[in-house]
Design an enzyme around this catalytic site. Structure first.
Site, PDB file in Angstrom:
ATOM      1  N   LYS A 533      77.746  -7.171  34.173  1.00 10.18           N
ATOM      2  CA  LYS A 533      78.012  -5.646  34.150  1.00 10.18           C
ATOM      3  C   LYS A 533      76.825  -4.718  34.693  1.00 10.18           C
ATOM      4  O   LYS A 533      75.741  -5.168  34.434  1.00 10.18           O
ATOM      5  CB  LYS A 533      77.705  -5.352  32.526  1.00 10.18           C
ATOM      6  CG  LYS A 533      77.862  -4.173  32.108  1.00 10.18           C
ATOM      7  CD  LYS A 533      78.688  -3.801  30.693  1.00 10.18           C
ATOM      8  CE  LYS A 533      77.928  -2.524  30.244  1.00 10.18           C
ATOM      9  NZ  LYS A 533      78.033  -2.519  28.697  1.00 10.18           N
ATOM     10  N   ASP A 630      81.408   2.005  18.928  1.00  7.15           N
ATOM     11  CA  ASP A 630      82.394   2.145  20.246  1.00  7.15           C
ATOM     12  C   ASP A 630      83.378   1.085  20.180  1.00  7.15           C
ATOM     13  O   ASP A 630      83.691   0.549  21.210  1.00  7.15           O
ATOM     14  CB  ASP A 630      81.700   2.031  21.433  1.00  7.15           C
ATOM     15  CG  ASP A 630      82.285   2.879  22.621  1.00  7.15           C
ATOM     16  OD1 ASP A 630      83.407   3.411  22.019  1.00  7.15           O
ATOM     17  OD2 ASP A 630      82.109   2.648  23.820  1.00  7.15           O
TER      18      ASP A 630
END
Ligand SMILES: *[C@@H]1O[C@H](CO)[C@@H](O)[C@H](O)[C@H]1NC(C)=O
Ligand SMILES: *[C@@H]1O[C@H](CO)[C@@H](O)[C@H](O)[C@H]1NC(C)=O
Ligand SMILES: *[C@@H]1O[C@H](CO)[C@@H](O)[C@H](O)[C@H]1NC(C)=O
Ligand SMILES: *[C@@H]1O[C@H](CO)[C@@H](O)[C@H](O)[C@H]1NC(C)=O
Ligand SMILES: *[C@@H]1O[C@H](CO)[C@@H](O)[C@H](O)[C@H]1NC(C)=O
Ligand SMILES: *[C@@H]1O[C@H](CO)[C@@H](O)[C@H](O)[C@H]1NC(C)=O
Ligand SMILES: *[C@@H]1O[C@H](CO)[C@@H](O)[C@H](O)[C@H]1NC(C)=O
Ligand SMILES: *[C@@H]1O[C@H](CO)[C@@H](O)[C@H](O)[C@H]1NC(C)=O
Ligand SMILES: *[C@@H]1O[C@H](CO)[C@@H](O)[C@H](O)[C@H]1NC(C)=O
Ligand SMILES: *[C@@H]1O[C@H](CO)[C@@H](O)[C@H](O)[C@H]1NC(C)=O
Ligand SMILES: CC(=O)N[C@H]1CO[C@H](CO)[C@@H](O)[C@@H]1O
Length: 823
Positions: A533, A630
């Site tokens: 990422k 989230d």
């Protein structure tokens, strides 16, 4: 008039020049000059200052050098001779050319104390590195440097050293207490110049930790100090006088790092980037790390019970004492070695070696100049050799005499071969079995705090708080919580390594894009597949997110949480490296009309259950509770068997002890998955994740996105639509036709019921994750009727069925909501 203006300009110009000269000369003191409290010298890059400071809770004044602010002191001159009153100290060059600190009576309280080759005139200069040097004006040579006389801290370019012949050492010594910089009890030096390693000492005489030999890259006895910790460490050898130097360098100018020995003797590492503290780590060992904890010929294994065991072929010297867990006397040989016995002509079998894996090798190593195959033979030949090991960076290591400070790690370390008599070495053939036995030793009562107190921090305030919490939590970890043990130190990957692995972040390797950057597939040199990422440089939250994620996830291990393998903070890049998930994220399959058929009801139920278990694991620990904040379909990754793994802990929040709920001003999350108490008031509790889970569950069962439109006037949300069908007793129509069949419709409806319970408007009505798991397992049979869910009306104006992401920023009652709409 014109004349006046010209002369004014001229005067200004002169003043300007004068100021320039002054300020550029402000990092030096020459003979005849002095600085008094509170004036300071400033290094040319203006990050270091030399001046007087008082430690916390102390009114004493000390001359010191600090980085950015005097709470980051890296060096103290008069540490044992404080100045009692404020504003009385003076630093100057004395008549004999030394740098001295004078008190208000002009008495010398500290001196650089150079006695030979002393110059009459000299200059003290604070360099860009934070080094204070005293230069002989006549020759331009440095006579004295603060870097050669460290205090409690090691900074880049400073060196720990040991001279082979004289055993002269540079020592760093802790402060006595946080408010008293005088010589403390703990110190660290470089030792064993043949194969150098770092030793930590109590009162300079009693070792309490050793890092194990340096192999050119790492200290092989410190697996927790793997690449991340050792980033930039360097060992140099001065052939002339046999001095060995250890120092470290930084990856780039934007970094700064300090390693200090705190007053409790724990090494502490702090990292700054762009002058902001980004990382703070207090390394605390377990009892196995204590030097020689298990005595001679004892081996320490933190994960076994008891932690000390005699090496094979040895028995406790005093059995009773040993059984009382007093390990100090160690072990003695239980069977004599064959070596040295006269052979009576007939064939006798020779001693052999037993291989022990993942070991911290004993102290007092000797190096033999030979190759790997000869190492064993050489040791076998010499009867005083009791063990050997081979490391590519070091070569052949042998030991004679007592083996001390041996430890078994769960990973890292090297193979150690110990000498055993022929009868024992028979066992070597079955050493595989033996090794398994070693591994299967029951896990001890406490795993507790492992070797490393890795802690990542964003700001000083935050740092102090969270470290305090986490440390106190560690001390009392028990069996139930052993799952929450820390990983061994999280490795750093180099930027180049990740560039290679991802084919220079080629777009063909891109797996997905999120609000904070892109995720790429990659393959390491050893063939391991990874997901990288790469946080976008433009996103201001990149670093913070990155560090948060490292902080949270590196502490967690559960089959339903994605595993973080390491990170990379380099060249303005922040990257996180995860295990690669072949089936990407749930949304890719769930919302693809062609692929969703692969997700039959058993698979979907397995996913729902997996997510619930992952969440329960995050929530369950009563001391460190983690709220993900989230949850959404794109954050659920799927492995090769379609098992779910929760990912993306960038927004996760850690709660300590008793605060079950907190207020946050910055509300982050994804629209549709946020419950009202959070979206509007910023209230964070575990019920926030329960709500997100409820929404996820309904999405998985309906195969529809939270952002889809559900009825003709497009006013109902997924929750509203489900609620409407529930009240119309038509809830079956919510089920994705792909999975609906008469055999499982009852199970599915029960699941929807649980989903509705989770997404109720009132947080207090929503069940806890533990209850949800029991409901899913049918341990709880009777479900209460659900009350109305939150957000019956749609919050998002347009029906977003496209795969695009929309970033949403809204302000509600002063709270900024930033989110990314589910794909
Ligand atoms: C330089 O030092 C002098 C005193 O030695 C001080 O008055 C002046 O403010 C300093 N200048 C700067 C830029 O710090
Ligand atoms: C300076 O050196 C002398 C003799 O070598 C020693 O006694 C004294 O303690 C030293 N002073 C300082 C401040 O290091
Ligand atoms: C030392 O400095 C002073 C004043 O700056 C100067 O007068 C003297 O000649 C210098 N001495 C030597 C040996 O350079
Ligand atoms: C300073 O004193 C305060 C109040 O007594 C205390 O809470 C704090 O821990 C002290 N700080 C240090 C570094 O000793
Ligand atoms: C170090 O020595 C001092 C004085 O001999 C003693 O008071 C102190 O307890 C010792 N420190 C440790 C950690 O043993
Ligand atoms: C452990 O044994 C040693 C040697 O027999 C003894 O000196 C020491 O006091 C014992 N320690 C404890 C804690 O009993
Ligand atoms: C070798 O022979 C001697 C006498 O010849 C005997 O005493 C000894 O026990 C024998 N040793 C072994 C290992 O057989
Ligand atoms: C055997 O090992 C010891 C200790 O390492 C060493 O002093 C001795 O020289 C060695 N003997 C031979 C014959 O190599
Ligand atoms: C990256 O690849 C290049 C060329 O294949 C190679 O020379 C280099 O060593 C690799 N770097 C790393 C860190 O793997
Ligand atoms: C918004 O913030 C301002 C200033 O911070 C405060 O005065 C005001 O009461 C806040 N409004 C709400 C609705 O919280
Ligand atoms: C639905 C789907 O994409 N399944 C794949 C999951 O991963 C395994 C292993 O890579 C594949 O074989 C499946 O086709």
């Amino acid at each position: 008039m014109i004349m006046d203006i010209t002369s004014l300009i001229l005067a200004l110009f002169i003043v300007y020049c004068f100021c320039q000269c002054l300020s550029s000369a402000n990092n030096t003191i020459t003979s005849g000059q002095y600085i008094t409290d509170p004036h300071t010298l400033i290094s040319p890059n203006s990050v270091f200052k030399l001046g007087f400071f008082s430690p916390q809770n102390s009114s004493n004044r000390y001359l010191g050098i600090w980085y950015l602010s005097d709470s980051n002191v890296i060096w103290v001159a008069n540490r044992n001779q404080p100045l009692k009153t404020s504003s009385s100290g003076t630093v100057q060059i004395s008549e004999d050319g030394n740098l001295v600190v004078l008190d208000s009576n002009k008495r010398v309280v500290w001196s650089s104390n150079v006695t030979h080759n002393i110059a009459t005139n000299s200059t003290a200069k604070l360099l860009e590195t934070g080094n204070l040097v005293l230069i002989d004006d006549a020759t331009g040579e440095s006579m004295w440097e603060s870097f050669r006389h460290p205090c409690h801290a090691l900074v880049p370019k400073m060196k720990l050293s040991i001279t082979q012949k004289t055993y002269e050492k540079v020592r760093i010594t802790s402060w006595r207490s946080p408010s008293d910089p005088s010589l403390g009890y703990y110190s660290a030096t470089l030792e064993r110049p043949n194969i150098p390693e770092v030793f930590y000492w109590i009162n300079e005489t009693q070792p309490y930790y050793r890092t194990g030999p340096w192999n050119g890259q790492i200290f092989i006895g410190s697996p927790q100090m793997s690449r991340g910790y050792l980033y930039g460490w360097n060992m140099m050898n001065d052939e002339d006088d046999g001095t060995v130097y250890l120092s470290y360098n930084l990856p780039s100018q934007s970094y700064f790092a300090v390693m200090t020995l705190n007053p409790q003797g724990h090494p502490t590492i702090e990292w700054w980037r762009d002058r902001k503290l980004v990382w703070r780590e207090v390394l605390q060992g377990n009892s196995c790390d204590r030097y020689g904890h298990c005595g001679a010929f004892g081996s320490c294994n933190w994960q076994s019970s008891p932690i000390c065991n005699c090496l094979s072929g040895y028995k406790p010297k005093y059995v009773e004492e040993w059984n009382r867990k007093n390990w100090t006397s160690g072990c003695v040989r239980s069977e004599p070695l064959q070596c040295g016995e006269q052979t009576n002509g007939s064939e006798v079998s020779k001693d052999g070696f037993l291989r022990l894996e993942n070991m911290k090798v004993s102290d007092f190593v000797q190096r033999l100049d030979c190759l790997e195959d000869e190492c064993r033979a050489q040791c076998l030949e010499n009867c005083s050799c009791v063990a050997y090991a081979y490391d590519n960076g070091i070569g052949c290591m042998v030991w004679s005499g007592d083996l001390i400070d041996i430890q078994k790690f769960s990973s890292g370390g090297i193979d150690l071969y110990i000498r055993v008599p022929p009868s024992e070495s028979e066992l070597e053939k079955h050493s595989d079995k033996r090794r398994h036995k070693i591994i299967l030793i029951p896990v001890g009562i406490t795993i507790g705090m492992v070797a490393l107190a890795g802690c990542v921090c964003l700001s000083r305030k935050w740092t102090a708080k969270s470290i305090g919490k986490i440390n106190s939590q560690r001390q009392g970890m028990n069996e139930d919580q052993k799952q929450v043990k820390l990983n061994d130190h999280l490795p750093f990957f180099s930027f180049e390594e990740l560039v290679n692995a991802t084919n220079n972040f080629h777009s063909a390797n891109e797996l997905g894009k999120g609000g904070f950057g892109s995720v790429y597939k990659g393959q390491l040199k050893d063939g391991h597949e990874i997901a990288v990422k790469r946080l976008s440089k433009t996103s201001g939250q990149g670093l913070e997110e990155c560090m948060n994620e490292v902080l949270v996830i590196s502490r967690l291990q559960h089959r339903n949480l994605v595993r973080l393998l390491g990170c990379c903070i380099e060249q303005e890049e922040n990257m996180l490296v995860y295990e690669y998930m072949p089936n990407k994220s749930l949304d890719v399959i769930l919302f693809d009309p062609a692929k969703k058929q692969d997700l039959d009801w058993p698979k979907r139920f397995n996913i729902i259950e997996g997510i619930s278990r992952g969440l329960l694991y995050l929530h369950r620990d009563s001391r460190i509770k983690i709220i993900h904040r989230d949850l959404k379909v794109s954050n659920i990754l799927l492995d090769g068997e379609l098992n779910p793994k929760i990912s993306d802990f960038g927004m996760a929040k850690i709660f300590g002890g008793n605060d079950m709920q907190a207020n946050t001003r910055r509300v982050v999350g994804t629209f549709g998955y946020m419950p009202p108490e959070y979206a509007f008031q910023g209230l964070v509790s575990e019920k926030l994740d329960v709500f997100g889970f409820g929404v996820l569950l309904l999405e998985i069962i309906s195969g529809r996105k939270i952002s889809s439109c559900f009825d003709h006037d497009q006013s109902l949300s997924l929750l509203g639509f489900a609620w409407k069908l529930w009240n119309e007793k038509d809830i079956q129509s919510l089920i994705d036709p792909e999975i609906s069949n008469p055999n499982n419709v009852n199970d599915i409806v029960r699941c929807i019921h649980i989903g509705l319970l989770c997404s109720q408007e009132l947080a207090k009505e929503r069940p806890l994750m533990a209850t949800v798991v029991s409901m899913l397992n049918s341990e709880i049979v009777d479900l209460p009727p659900p009350l109305n869910p939150a957000f019956i009306k749609r919050q998002i104006v347009s029906c977003a069925d496209s795969s695009q992401q929309n970033h949403i920023t809204q302000s509600i009652n002063n709270v900024t909501v930033t989110g990314i709409q589910g794909r």
